[in-house]
Design a protein around this motif. Sequence first.
Motif, PDB file in Angstrom:
ATOM      1  N   ARG A  12      45.091  25.049  38.219  1.00 29.26           N
ATOM      2  CA  ARG A  12      44.661  25.202  39.612  1.00 29.26           C
ATOM      3  C   ARG A  12      44.171  26.617  39.906  1.00 29.26           C
ATOM      4  NH1 ARG A  12      47.892  26.369  44.416  1.00 29.26           N
ATOM      5  NH2 ARG A  12      46.822  25.550  46.243  1.00 29.26           N
ATOM      6  N   GLU A  13      44.855  27.610  39.352  1.00 30.61           N
ATOM      7  CA  GLU A  13      44.519  29.003  39.676  1.00 30.61           C
ATOM      8  C   GLU A  13      43.161  29.426  39.117  1.00 30.61           C
ATOM      9  OE1 GLU A  13      47.269  28.002  38.244  1.00 30.61           O
ATOM     10  OE2 GLU A  13      48.965  28.572  39.513  1.00 30.61           O
ATOM     11  N   THR A  14      42.677  28.710  38.122  1.00 37.59           N
ATOM     12  CA  THR A  14      41.400  29.115  37.528  1.00 37.59           C
ATOM     13  C   THR A  14      40.324  28.045  37.688  1.00 37.59           C
ATOM     14  OG1 THR A  14      42.272  28.334  35.420  1.00 37.59           O
ATOM     15  CG2 THR A  14      42.341  30.705  35.796  1.00 37.59           C
ATOM     16  N   VAL A  86      48.803  37.112  27.192  1.00 42.00           N
ATOM     17  CA  VAL A  86      47.830  37.969  27.891  1.00 42.00           C
ATOM     18  C   VAL A  86      46.780  37.185  28.682  1.00 42.00           C
ATOM     19  CG1 VAL A  86      48.074  39.900  26.283  1.00 42.00           C
ATOM     20  CG2 VAL A  86      46.371  38.117  25.825  1.00 42.00           C
ATOM     21  N   LEU A  87      47.007  35.893  28.851  1.00 44.48           N
ATOM     22  CA  LEU A  87      46.054  35.116  29.645  1.00 44.48           C
ATOM     23  C   LEU A  87      46.475  35.127  31.115  1.00 44.48           C
ATOM     24  CD1 LEU A  87      45.279  31.970  27.454  1.00 44.48           C
ATOM     25  CD2 LEU A  87      43.602  33.562  28.398  1.00 44.48           C
ATOM     26  N   PRO A  88      45.481  35.178  32.013  1.00 49.06           N
ATOM     27  CA  PRO A  88      45.833  35.125  33.435  1.00 49.06           C
ATOM     28  C   PRO A  88      46.479  33.785  33.783  1.00 49.06           C
ATOM     29  CG  PRO A  88      43.435  35.234  33.145  1.00 49.06           C
ATOM     30  CD  PRO A  88      44.040  35.313  31.791  1.00 49.06           C
ATOM     31  N   VAL A  89      47.287  33.785  34.842  1.00 53.41           N
ATOM     32  CA  VAL A  89      47.929  32.556  35.264  1.00 53.41           C
ATOM     33  C   VAL A  89      46.842  31.505  35.533  1.00 53.41           C
ATOM     34  CG1 VAL A  89      48.117  33.617  37.551  1.00 53.41           C
ATOM     35  CG2 VAL A  89      49.359  31.539  37.094  1.00 53.41           C
TER      36      VAL A  89
ATOM     37  N   TYR B  10      42.969  27.458  49.879  1.00 55.01           N
ATOM     38  CA  TYR B  10      42.621  27.452  48.458  1.00 55.01           C
ATOM     39  C   TYR B  10      41.914  26.162  48.028  1.00 55.01           C
ATOM     40  CZ  TYR B  10      42.879  28.441  43.509  1.00 55.01           C
ATOM     41  OH  TYR B  10      42.532  28.684  42.222  1.00 55.01           O
ATOM     42  N   ASP B  11      42.516  25.037  48.399  1.00 59.18           N
ATOM     43  CA  ASP B  11      41.993  23.780  47.859  1.00 59.18           C
ATOM     44  C   ASP B  11      40.863  23.166  48.691  1.00 59.18           C
ATOM     45  OD1 ASP B  11      43.693  23.563  45.556  1.00 59.18           O
ATOM     46  OD2 ASP B  11      45.348  23.106  46.909  1.00 59.18           O
ATOM     47  N   ILE B  24      40.198  34.374  44.900  1.00 65.32           N
ATOM     48  CA  ILE B  24      41.302  33.776  44.151  1.00 65.32           C
ATOM     49  C   ILE B  24      42.558  34.648  44.155  1.00 65.32           C
ATOM     50  CG2 ILE B  24      42.055  33.020  41.877  1.00 65.32           C
ATOM     51  CD1 ILE B  24      39.253  32.147  41.285  1.00 65.32           C
ATOM     52  N   THR B  26      44.270  36.075  41.715  1.00 70.75           N
ATOM     53  CA  THR B  26      45.219  36.074  40.593  1.00 70.75           C
ATOM     54  C   THR B  26      44.597  36.652  39.317  1.00 70.75           C
ATOM     55  OG1 THR B  26      44.580  33.809  40.055  1.00 70.75           O
ATOM     56  CG2 THR B  26      46.551  34.091  41.398  1.00 70.75           C
ATOM     57  N   GLU B  27      43.660  37.577  39.475  1.00 68.07           N
ATOM     58  CA  GLU B  27      43.021  38.177  38.308  1.00 68.07           C
ATOM     59  C   GLU B  27      44.078  38.862  37.430  1.00 68.07           C
ATOM     60  OE1 GLU B  27      42.516  38.829  41.498  1.00 68.07           O
ATOM     61  OE2 GLU B  27      40.446  39.390  41.944  1.00 68.07           O
ATOM     62  N   TRP B  28      43.709  39.027  36.176  1.00 65.07           N
ATOM     63  CA  TRP B  28      44.590  39.702  35.221  1.00 65.07           C
ATOM     64  C   TRP B  28      44.928  41.101  35.733  1.00 65.07           C
ATOM     65  CZ3 TRP B  28      47.909  38.686  31.682  1.00 65.07           C
ATOM     66  CH2 TRP B  28      48.318  39.674  30.778  1.00 65.07           C
ATOM     67  N   ASN B  29      46.207  41.447  35.698  1.00 65.59           N
ATOM     68  CA  ASN B  29      46.735  42.734  36.174  1.00 65.59           C
ATOM     69  C   ASN B  29      46.826  42.861  37.694  1.00 65.59           C
ATOM     70  OD1 ASN B  29      47.369  43.876  33.722  1.00 65.59           O
ATOM     71  ND2 ASN B  29      45.369  44.837  33.458  1.00 65.59           N
ATOM     72  N   ARG B 101      47.848  35.619  50.159  1.00 70.82           N
ATOM     73  CA  ARG B 101      47.179  34.823  51.181  1.00 70.82           C
ATOM     74  C   ARG B 101      47.928  34.860  52.517  1.00 70.82           C
ATOM     75  NH1 ARG B 101      46.395  29.957  47.915  1.00 70.82           N
ATOM     76  NH2 ARG B 101      45.746  31.231  46.161  1.00 70.82           N
ATOM     77  N   PHE B 256      37.584  38.079  37.442  1.00 73.74           N
ATOM     78  CA  PHE B 256      37.032  36.891  36.779  1.00 73.74           C
ATOM     79  C   PHE B 256      35.518  36.880  36.899  1.00 73.74           C
ATOM     80  CE2 PHE B 256      41.255  34.898  37.831  1.00 73.74           C
ATOM     81  CZ  PHE B 256      41.616  34.571  36.541  1.00 73.74           C
TER      82      PHE B 256
END
Lengths: 233, 617
Positions: A12-14, A86-89, B10-11, B24, B26-29, B101, B256
């Motif tokens: 869902r997050e991606t 190391v993958l994003p959620v 979101y949906d 979104i 939730t990007e990495w870091n 959010r 992303f």
Amino acid sequence: MINMRLKFIKGRETKYISHLDLLRTFQRALRRAHIPMAYSGGFNPHPEMSFASALGVGLTSMGEYLDIGVNEEISGEDVIMRLNAVLPVGLRVENAVVLKEKPRSGMALVSHARYNIYLRFEKDIDIEDCLRSFLAQDNILAVKQQPKKDFKTIEIDIKPMIREIKALSQGGGEVVLDCVLSSGSKANLKPELMLQALKKQIGDIFEDEKIERIDLYSDMEGELTPLLLIDNA
Amino acid sequence: MDLNIKDYIYDKLLPKVERPGRYIGTEWNSIHKALEGINIRFAFCFPDSYEVGMSHLGMKILYHLLNDQKDIYCERVFAPWPDMESLMRKEDIKLFALESRDYIQDFDFVGFTLQYEMSYTNIINMLDLAGVPKLTSQRREGDPFVVAGGPCAYNPEPLSQVIDFFMLGEGEEQMLEVMEVYRQWKVKGMKREEFLELVSKVRGVYVPSFYDVSYNEDNTIKSIMPNKEGVPEKVKKRVIKDLNKAYFPDKIIVPFIDVVHDRIMLEIFRGCTRGCRFCQAGMIYRPVRERTVEELFSIAEKLVESSGYEEISLSSLSTGDYSKLSELAEKLLSEYEKDRIGLSLPSLRIDSISLKLLQEVQKVRKTGLTFAPEAGSQRLRDVINKNVTEEDLINSVGAAFDLGYSNVKLYFMIGLPTETMEDVEGIADLGYKVMERYYQVPKNQRGKGINITISTSCFVPKPFTPFQWEPQDNIEAMREKQKHLQKMLRKKGFTYNWHDPNLSLLEAVFARGDRRLSKVLIRAWELGCKFDGWDEHFKYEAWLQAFEDCGIEPEFYALRKRELEEVLPWSHIDVGVTKKYLKSEYRKALKGETTRDCRTVCTGCGINLLEEGGVCK
């Protein structure tokens, strides 16, 4: 170069990450994971990696595939463990296998995709009956936009591209359709287009809540085989 | 907030917008915290699109600086793109922070970074969308404190009715001091006003409501005075004395979606010693402070490991001025070549030495090279103290052509003080000389398809520069100059780009504006102005309407020559560089006298007196 095939979940997050952005996301994750990637030759070398199939933006998937080339031996378990750290959620590698020499690419292999489509109906209906009459048509026509031709529309018969549709559960107006549709370079049917045709047949009486791809297959002499099981070393 | 609204956003909302990847979070870091134990919630707002905001180094630093504090949760907020905004308004959804959010109206701080004047209407729009009162005077107990920092905060006045307090200068130390004051205040359960009083004692903090401005009959400012005891008469900017000891995050968010600068930005030094007289950055970021090669290497190592980026870009105002540039570049190259991590050197003055370095760095790609002579004649280049001669330029361009480059960009400004049509023609002449130099390279040795891009921006006089007293060139004159250049450069091999003078006029108004402009800003927003920096959204007519409705003439701010003794709207702000120095530079400019790079000899700008013990090396 050693070829590997990774099966991963796009959650869902991606689900809004486009094909190109997903490629970049994996490139960077593979770097963080120190996977010894092989690079293409030429003026602008890029890591050897390709997805079997592009997933529509907004869809989730339990079965996406990424082929990678590495230049050092590394076990599937190792790839899974290192990448998942190391993958994003919203991205998770479920499986990774080493392929035999000169394997066919995931992209070339894929012929079908299985989707679970979660529908919400305004009222209780007999979905089995609806599906029977839907599939009994001689032609199942749907109007498709052609992005490469100025979005001109064209009417096509999608019936040959529907391999299977069945209802998995029913109750309280909620239905899950389990369907296997053509996917890949030879013939490709997006689940949204199938839904459009279904609406034309039974009326605009449902909303699709969620579409999830379950797996990708290759037609091996009539038998649908998950990509993960093909060309393994 | 109702959990279902978050899911709904979101949906249900995101599938309907262009580039949902912007929202979104939730990007990495990216940092996501449980709310238990969180004492301070900070909404770090960038008043432009996600793609622009995520390219900004300052935000990356402060985001992690704040989140490294256990009891602080800092989240990002960008200006929603108009398609998203209209959906939000239709469905009564307020501005939310990307990570949680949650609605930012419930946060402790709503902080904006001010990178350019034409983002101000987005600030008003974001506050409105957030449901936070737009004016300082309307905010009550329990509302968030609306704060701002960044380069445009050095003339804070146009936003003084909107922002509760400004943080001037470099934020790495000051931000934490402000947070500590807030903790103490919160524990004691004191009033809103009392926090502003406490925080005004933190060095570099400016609370506009604690100052009264009075005006002369001719509308110029008579005085700017504190109206509260204990408030400093002059607010001094903050500087980090030793950059090697300053905070720098060991991870950065990896977006992303494609953003403007999608790479590791390695800040090699702050400040600039060149002393170009038009350049605000060159004055306000003084003094020059370098990070050591060891420190930079160690930062790079951590960032490469934690981000997975494939490119490192050296960031500064003038890369070639870093004293150990080749050592650093070589070290980074030799370490990362095997990992195929590229190095890019923007803001590099091109000469034969730097070209050699570029050749080593960019082994295969012969992308375009950029040169910035800024003015077309030597006379005018002396006026602006851009110490580059025609010979320098032709030599550097020539060296590039000899190496096979065939794509060069030349940047100029029009409307510079004392400029005549002759100087403008000098721009085209210089273009033709560059072209001539290209054809001197033997045909079989030169790169194919010569393309010389000449871009002219419209000069905007900025506060804290020697030209802060100068009028901006009027729109008709600038258009005439642009047309003239268009004609002169209508030839194969040239591309001519120019900026919209209407936009530059507004920049000039807000760059040197005073408190009375806050109402114009609000009025312009009411008339639909936002994303003014984006061509497709810029509404010049609406802006003119806003000025008229407020009874304010933009010409007063943009086109008026100030007396040297006039009280300027920013005269209560101290950036270290003294008025005395700016005046002397201004006088020299008008006489066409140049000033040396202050690395060679101190030119007495005053920055060294800002901190006890001095800050220059």
